[in-house]
Design a protein around this motif. Structure first.
Motif, PDB file in Angstrom:
ATOM      1  N   ASP A  12     109.834 107.011  96.476  1.00 15.05           N
ATOM      2  CA  ASP A  12     108.817 106.274  96.230  1.00 15.05           C
ATOM      3  C   ASP A  12     108.070 105.502  97.160  1.00 15.05           C
ATOM      4  OD1 ASP A  12     110.493 104.164  96.486  1.00 15.05           O
ATOM      5  OD2 ASP A  12     111.122 103.968  94.468  1.00 15.05           O
ATOM      6  N   ASN A  13     108.359 106.041  98.592  1.00 12.67           N
ATOM      7  CA  ASN A  13     107.642 105.288  99.786  1.00 12.67           C
ATOM      8  C   ASN A  13     106.038 105.903  99.999  1.00 12.67           C
ATOM      9  OD1 ASN A  13     110.743 104.553 100.156  1.00 12.67           O
ATOM     10  ND2 ASN A  13     109.559 103.587 101.947  1.00 12.67           N
ATOM     11  N   TYR A  14     105.425 105.399 100.582  1.00 13.34           N
ATOM     12  CA  TYR A  14     104.100 105.923 101.075  1.00 13.34           C
ATOM     13  C   TYR A  14     104.278 105.269 102.693  1.00 13.34           C
ATOM     14  CZ  TYR A  14     102.263 106.472  96.416  1.00 13.34           C
ATOM     15  OH  TYR A  14     101.981 106.901  95.297  1.00 13.34           O
ATOM     16  N   ILE A  15     104.131 106.598 103.372  1.00 12.46           N
ATOM     17  CA  ILE A  15     103.942 106.209 104.997  1.00 12.46           C
ATOM     18  C   ILE A  15     102.166 106.519 105.049  1.00 12.46           C
ATOM     19  CG2 ILE A  15     104.276 107.218 107.086  1.00 12.46           C
ATOM     20  CD1 ILE A  15     106.930 108.421 105.821  1.00 12.46           C
ATOM     21  N   ASP A  28     105.100 102.657 109.165  1.00  9.45           N
ATOM     22  CA  ASP A  28     106.368 102.579 108.389  1.00  9.45           C
ATOM     23  C   ASP A  28     106.977 104.102 108.225  1.00  9.45           C
ATOM     24  OD1 ASP A  28     106.371  99.981 108.863  1.00  9.45           O
ATOM     25  OD2 ASP A  28     106.190  99.342 106.799  1.00  9.45           O
ATOM     26  N   GLY A  30     109.408 106.272 107.431  1.00 13.76           N
ATOM     27  CA  GLY A  30     110.778 106.375 107.117  1.00 13.76           C
ATOM     28  C   GLY A  30     111.636 107.717 107.438  1.00 13.76           C
ATOM     29  N   ASP A  57     114.097 102.740 105.753  1.00 11.95           N
ATOM     30  CA  ASP A  57     113.089 103.469 104.846  1.00 11.95           C
ATOM     31  C   ASP A  57     111.580 103.306 105.555  1.00 11.95           C
ATOM     32  OD1 ASP A  57     113.179 100.882 103.371  1.00 11.95           O
ATOM     33  OD2 ASP A  57     111.943 101.991 101.954  1.00 11.95           O
ATOM     34  N   HIS A  58     111.684 102.215 106.407  1.00 13.49           N
ATOM     35  CA  HIS A  58     110.291 102.130 107.235  1.00 13.49           C
ATOM     36  C   HIS A  58     110.436 102.590 108.723  1.00 13.49           C
ATOM     37  CE1 HIS A  58     108.658  99.572 104.125  1.00 13.49           C
ATOM     38  NE2 HIS A  58     109.743  99.556 103.607  1.00 13.49           N
ATOM     39  N   ASP A 129     106.596  95.946 102.631  1.00 11.15           N
ATOM     40  CA  ASP A 129     107.447  95.422 101.452  1.00 11.15           C
ATOM     41  C   ASP A 129     107.131  93.894 101.031  1.00 11.15           C
ATOM     42  OD1 ASP A 129     108.019  97.990 101.288  1.00 11.15           O
ATOM     43  OD2 ASP A 129     110.192  97.465 101.703  1.00 11.15           O
ATOM     44  N   ALA A 166     103.750  99.703 100.837  1.00 13.06           N
ATOM     45  CA  ALA A 166     104.729 100.979 101.305  1.00 13.06           C
ATOM     46  C   ALA A 166     105.455 101.404 100.101  1.00 13.06           C
ATOM     47  CB  ALA A 166     105.552 100.275 102.232  1.00 13.06           C
ATOM     48  N   HIS A 167     104.958 101.154  98.769  1.00 16.63           N
ATOM     49  CA  HIS A 167     106.084 101.837  97.696  1.00 16.63           C
ATOM     50  C   HIS A 167     105.075 102.169  96.552  1.00 16.63           C
ATOM     51  CE1 HIS A 167     110.286 101.424  99.372  1.00 16.63           C
ATOM     52  NE2 HIS A 167     109.867 100.642  99.797  1.00 16.63           N
ATOM     53  N   TYR A 169     105.571 101.355  93.039  1.00 16.43           N
ATOM     54  CA  TYR A 169     106.346 100.443  92.113  1.00 16.43           C
ATOM     55  C   TYR A 169     105.395 100.062  91.061  1.00 16.43           C
ATOM     56  CZ  TYR A 169     110.198  99.921  95.668  1.00 16.43           C
ATOM     57  OH  TYR A 169     111.285 100.133  95.999  1.00 16.43           O
TER      58      TYR A 169
END
Ligand SMILES: [Zn+2]
Length: 255
Positions: A12-15, A28, A30, A57-58, A129, A166-167, A169
């Motif tokens: 669920d991360n976004y770079i 970021d 990851g 994760d970053h 985050d 960055a997520h 969520y």
């Protein structure tokens, strides 16, 4: 013209990928494979990397990305992130693909956490985050008062600032927000919109400061509406914004 798009990573991360002509900067990174794929598919050359904080994760892709491109890495004053070539703190300004970004120190989630803000006609914020769509990061290294102050600083940015966190969520954050403020109609509308976006597998981000001010409980700790909602549920403790924040954050941690 700067174009900005998310590269999904992990669960669920976004770079965030910033591009201008054939030059790219990532925020970021990851993990490297999705970044390398995006660069290749779009015919882009990596020109720099922005880091907000030290979590794996970053920063996990730094060794692999630097092996293929010797580019500047902007990041916080934390020696644990060895690859940072230009260390930044409050009041520093960096130029990324011709756009100036001011550095804000936003400790709480981690002590080294910084954010990048671009002013001007369309303000932009890369906040890692710290601030999420409808929520905020967990307080791992700082104190609730510290995190509250960091979020208040972000809340004071221009209301039309686009918020690139960055997520993904958002749905879980909005479900919690609705438990806190069941009568907030802007929040109910936002939750419906976010569900529609996720059903189409589209990102719910970026969001904006004005939307967060209307719907994110962690930015609403000083409002009468949020305090009344807590009070009705027997959950209002303390008078200060920091105390209300600490209460809401602790509730979310066990929600
Ligand atoms: Zn983190």
């Amino acid at each position: 013209m700067l174009s900005i798009s998310p590269i999904p990573a992990f669960n669920d991360n976004y770079i965030w990928l910033l591009e201008k002509a054939s030059q790219a900067v990532v925020v970021d990174p990851g993990e490297a494979p999705p970044v390398l794929r995006a660069l290749e598919e779009r015919g882009l050359q990596l020109a720099g990397i922005l880091i907000t904080h030290h979590h794996f994760d970053h920063v996990g892709a730094l060794p692999e990305l630097l092996a293929i491109a010797d580019v500047p890495v902007w990041g916080p004053h934390n020696p644990a992130i060895e690859q940072v070539s230009q260390r930044l703190g409050a009041g520093d300004r960096v130029t990324v693909l011709g756009h100036d970004f001011d550095v804000l120190e936003v400790p709480g989630h981690t002590l080294d956490h910084i954010a990048y803000f671009h002013g001007g006609e369309q303000p932009l914020l890369f906040c890692g985050d710290t601030l999420f769509a409808g929520g905020c990061g967990r307080v791992f290294e700082g104190t609730p008062a510290m995190m509250h102050a960091s979020l208040q600083a972000l809340a004071a940015l221009p209301q039309n600032t686009l918020v690139y966190c960055a997520h993904e969520y958002t749905l879980a954050n909005l479900a919690f927000a609705r438990a806190v403020e069941p009568d907030n109609s802007a929040l109910a509308q936002r939750a419906t919109r976010a569900q529609e976006l996720r059903q189409r597998n589209e990102p719910t981000v970026p969001s904006s400061i004005d939307l967060e001010l209307a719907t994110n409980p962690f930015l609403r700790c000083n409002t009468t509406a949020l305090r009344n909602a807590l009070s009705q549920q027997g959950r209002l403790e303390g008078d200060s914004g920091a105390e209300v924040f600490a209460t809401v954050r602790a509730w979310k941690d066990h929600f």
